[in-house]
Design an enzyme around this catalytic site. Structure first.
Site, PDB file in Angstrom:
ATOM      1  N   ASN A  11       0.869  -1.178   0.000  1.00 60.60           N
ATOM      2  CA  ASN A  11       0.000   0.000   0.000  1.00 60.60           C
ATOM      3  C   ASN A  11       0.907   1.229   0.000  1.00 60.60           C
ATOM      4  O   ASN A  11       1.546   1.523   0.997  1.00 60.60           O
ATOM      5  CB  ASN A  11      -0.883  -0.031   1.255  1.00 60.60           C
ATOM      6  CG  ASN A  11      -1.708   1.231   1.411  1.00 60.60           C
ATOM      7  OD1 ASN A  11      -1.766   2.076   0.516  1.00 60.60           O
ATOM      8  ND2 ASN A  11      -2.354   1.367   2.571  1.00 60.60           N
ATOM      9  N   TRP A  12       0.968   1.898  -1.142  1.00 60.53           N
ATOM     10  CA  TRP A  12       1.863   3.061  -1.256  1.00 60.53           C
ATOM     11  C   TRP A  12       1.315   4.297  -0.564  1.00 60.53           C
ATOM     12  O   TRP A  12       2.007   5.299  -0.453  1.00 60.53           O
ATOM     13  CB  TRP A  12       2.140   3.356  -2.740  1.00 60.53           C
ATOM     14  CG  TRP A  12       3.216   2.489  -3.333  1.00 60.53           C
ATOM     15  CD1 TRP A  12       3.724   1.330  -2.801  1.00 60.53           C
ATOM     16  CD2 TRP A  12       3.933   2.719  -4.558  1.00 60.53           C
ATOM     17  NE1 TRP A  12       4.715   0.824  -3.625  1.00 60.53           N
ATOM     18  CE2 TRP A  12       4.863   1.663  -4.715  1.00 60.53           C
ATOM     19  CE3 TRP A  12       3.885   3.702  -5.542  1.00 60.53           C
ATOM     20  CZ2 TRP A  12       5.731   1.572  -5.799  1.00 60.53           C
ATOM     21  CZ3 TRP A  12       4.740   3.614  -6.632  1.00 60.53           C
ATOM     22  CH2 TRP A  12       5.660   2.569  -6.756  1.00 60.53           C
ATOM     23  N   LYS A  13       0.042   4.229  -0.155  1.00 58.07           N
ATOM     24  CA  LYS A  13      -0.597   5.403   0.488  1.00 58.07           C
ATOM     25  C   LYS A  13      -0.413   6.629  -0.409  1.00 58.07           C
ATOM     26  O   LYS A  13      -0.393   6.490  -1.635  1.00 58.07           O
ATOM     27  CB  LYS A  13      -0.068   5.592   1.909  1.00 58.07           C
ATOM     28  CG  LYS A  13      -0.164   4.288   2.721  1.00 58.07           C
ATOM     29  CD  LYS A  13       0.069   4.455   4.185  1.00 58.07           C
ATOM     30  CE  LYS A  13      -0.073   3.095   4.880  1.00 58.07           C
ATOM     31  NZ  LYS A  13       0.056   3.186   6.333  1.00 58.07           N
ATOM     32  N   HIS A  97      -9.411   1.173   5.138  1.00 55.01           N
ATOM     33  CA  HIS A  97      -8.128   1.360   5.819  1.00 55.01           C
ATOM     34  C   HIS A  97      -8.327   2.283   7.016  1.00 55.01           C
ATOM     35  O   HIS A  97      -9.123   3.224   6.951  1.00 55.01           O
ATOM     36  CB  HIS A  97      -7.090   1.952   4.851  1.00 55.01           C
ATOM     37  CG  HIS A  97      -5.695   1.887   5.407  1.00 55.01           C
ATOM     38  ND1 HIS A  97      -5.242   2.781   6.350  1.00 55.01           N
ATOM     39  CD2 HIS A  97      -4.682   1.020   5.187  1.00 55.01           C
ATOM     40  CE1 HIS A  97      -4.000   2.452   6.674  1.00 55.01           C
ATOM     41  NE2 HIS A  97      -3.630   1.390   5.983  1.00 55.01           N
ATOM     42  N   GLU A  99      -6.660   4.628   8.146  1.00 52.92           N
ATOM     43  CA  GLU A  99      -6.420   6.050   7.883  1.00 52.92           C
ATOM     44  C   GLU A  99      -7.670   6.693   7.291  1.00 52.92           C
ATOM     45  O   GLU A  99      -7.969   7.856   7.578  1.00 52.92           O
ATOM     46  CB  GLU A  99      -5.196   6.203   6.961  1.00 52.92           C
ATOM     47  CG  GLU A  99      -3.906   5.939   7.732  1.00 52.92           C
ATOM     48  CD  GLU A  99      -2.747   5.406   6.900  1.00 52.92           C
ATOM     49  OE1 GLU A  99      -2.797   5.494   5.665  1.00 52.92           O
ATOM     50  OE2 GLU A  99      -1.803   4.874   7.514  1.00 52.92           O
ATOM     51  N   GLU A 167      -5.009  -4.870  10.610  1.00 50.27           N
ATOM     52  CA  GLU A 167      -3.977  -3.857  10.810  1.00 50.27           C
ATOM     53  C   GLU A 167      -4.237  -3.115  12.111  1.00 50.27           C
ATOM     54  O   GLU A 167      -5.055  -2.179  12.148  1.00 50.27           O
ATOM     55  CB  GLU A 167      -3.987  -2.851   9.647  1.00 50.27           C
ATOM     56  CG  GLU A 167      -3.713  -3.468   8.298  1.00 50.27           C
ATOM     57  CD  GLU A 167      -3.163  -2.438   7.309  1.00 50.27           C
ATOM     58  OE1 GLU A 167      -2.092  -2.688   6.750  1.00 50.27           O
ATOM     59  OE2 GLU A 167      -3.798  -1.379   7.130  1.00 50.27           O
ATOM     60  N   GLY A 173       3.047   2.141  10.807  1.00 52.06           N
ATOM     61  CA  GLY A 173       4.055   3.193  10.690  1.00 52.06           C
ATOM     62  C   GLY A 173       4.811   3.482  11.980  1.00 52.06           C
ATOM     63  O   GLY A 173       5.511   4.493  12.076  1.00 52.06           O
ATOM     64  N   SER A 212       3.742  -2.293  10.223  1.00 52.73           N
ATOM     65  CA  SER A 212       5.194  -2.414  10.455  1.00 52.73           C
ATOM     66  C   SER A 212       5.772  -3.767  10.031  1.00 52.73           C
ATOM     67  O   SER A 212       6.668  -4.292  10.695  1.00 52.73           O
ATOM     68  CB  SER A 212       5.536  -2.113  11.918  1.00 52.73           C
ATOM     69  OG  SER A 212       5.216  -0.760  12.230  1.00 52.73           O
TER      70      SER A 212
HETATM   71  P1  13P Z   1       3.350   0.261   7.511  1.00 51.12           P
HETATM   72  O1  13P Z   1       3.794  -1.020   6.902  1.00 51.12           O
HETATM   73  O2  13P Z   1       4.070   1.461   6.982  1.00 51.12           O
HETATM   74  O3  13P Z   1       3.289   0.177   9.017  1.00 51.12           O
HETATM   75  O4  13P Z   1       1.810   0.487   7.031  1.00 51.12           O
HETATM   76  C1  13P Z   1       0.906  -0.542   7.158  1.00 51.12           C
HETATM   77  C2  13P Z   1      -0.331  -0.177   6.434  1.00 51.12           C
HETATM   78  O5  13P Z   1      -1.091   0.678   6.862  1.00 51.12           O
HETATM   79  C3  13P Z   1      -0.615  -0.864   5.165  1.00 51.12           C
HETATM   80  O6  13P Z   1      -1.912  -0.625   4.728  1.00 51.12           O
END
Ligand code: 13P
Length: 249
Positions: A11-13, A97, A99, A167, A173, A212
């Site tokens: 997931n590149w966000k 997600h 976020e 997650e 993160g 992570s």
């Molecule tokens: P990280 O791997 O950067 O912790 O992010 C996880 C994530 O939110 C994937 O959707």
């Protein structure tokens, strides 16, 4: 999705410009175009879906969106529908997600509608769930995640691909991860809820762990019972970090 084949999704966000496609090309070269040991997917920002799909065409890497609207089309400025992602070359889409749940107040009901939209468009939804630190510390992790699974999944998955991603919000993160025992306990609860909600049709859908995931912890996490893959954020941006995670599957 066969349970035995793991899905490693990146997931590149909100990261990535056209120049970032060199990472995808590097990944494709490293993986080769032969049969893969696991499924590999990358979910770039919507602006890159079409170009990434073109860059991986004919190879093993799948491309996905990071979100979609529930509607097919209409007066929704800034919105991107599941049909548009499919048209751009996506095969999957992340929905719910944390976020988006936090920044946009997305409810389980909305996430379920988005998952339905994905199925309607012929995309495999990756439905995300996960507890906050406060909920984990209050001993509510399993209960919260179970509620999210019961209420966020599409209504039917007959003959359709989908995945659930666990997650924990506090692991995203941060470099923090749950213990392997904690991951297993939540994944088992998710599997039970999926079967309760959707029947045995959902028994083969993978449950991904996200939060992570790095080259140095991927192998242990991916060996946990009921962990059917990983949803990787930061470590999916560079082929050099993502490749060892793929190889650990
Ligand atoms: P990280 O791997 O950067 O912790 O992010 C996880 C994530 O939110 C994937 O959707």
């Amino acid at each position: 999705m066969k349970q035995s084949v793991k899905l490693i999704a990146g997931n590149w966000k909100m990261n990535g410009l056209g120049a970032s496609l060199v990472e995808v090309e590097a990944l494709r070269r490293a993986l080769g175009d032969g049969p893969a040991a696991c499924r590999v997917a990358l979910c770039p920002p919507a602006t890159l879906v079409e170009r990434m799909a073109a860059a991986v065409r004919g190879g093993a890497i799948e491309v996905g969106g990071q979100d979609c609207r529930a509607e097919i089309s209409g007066a929704h400025t800034g919105g991107v529908s599941a049909e548009m992602l499919k048209d751009a070359g996506a095969g999957l889409v992340i929905v719910g997600h944390s976020e988006r749940r936090q920044e946009f107040g997305e409810s389980d009901l909305l996430v379920s509608a988005k998952a339905e939209a994905a199925v309607r468009a012929g995309l495999a939804p990756i439905v995300c769930v996960g507890e906050t630190l406060q909920q984990r510390e209050a001993g509510q992790a399993v209960e919260v995640v179970r509620g999210q699974v019961m209420n966020s999944l599409p209504h039917a998955v007959t003959g359709r691909d989908f995945a659930v991603a666990y997650e924990p919000v506090w692991a995203i993160g941060t470099g923090l991860t749950p213990t392997l025992e904690q991951i297993e306990a939540v994944h088992r609860a998710i599997r039970a809820a999926m079967i309760e909600r959707l029947g045995l049709a959902s028994a083969a859908a993978p449950i991904l762990y996200g939060g992570s995931v790095k080259p140095d912890n991927a192998r242990d996490i991916l060996a946990v019972p009921e962990v059917g893959g990983a949803l990787v954020g930061g470590a999916s941006l560079k082929a050099a970090d993502f490749l060892p995670i793929i190889r650990a599957a």
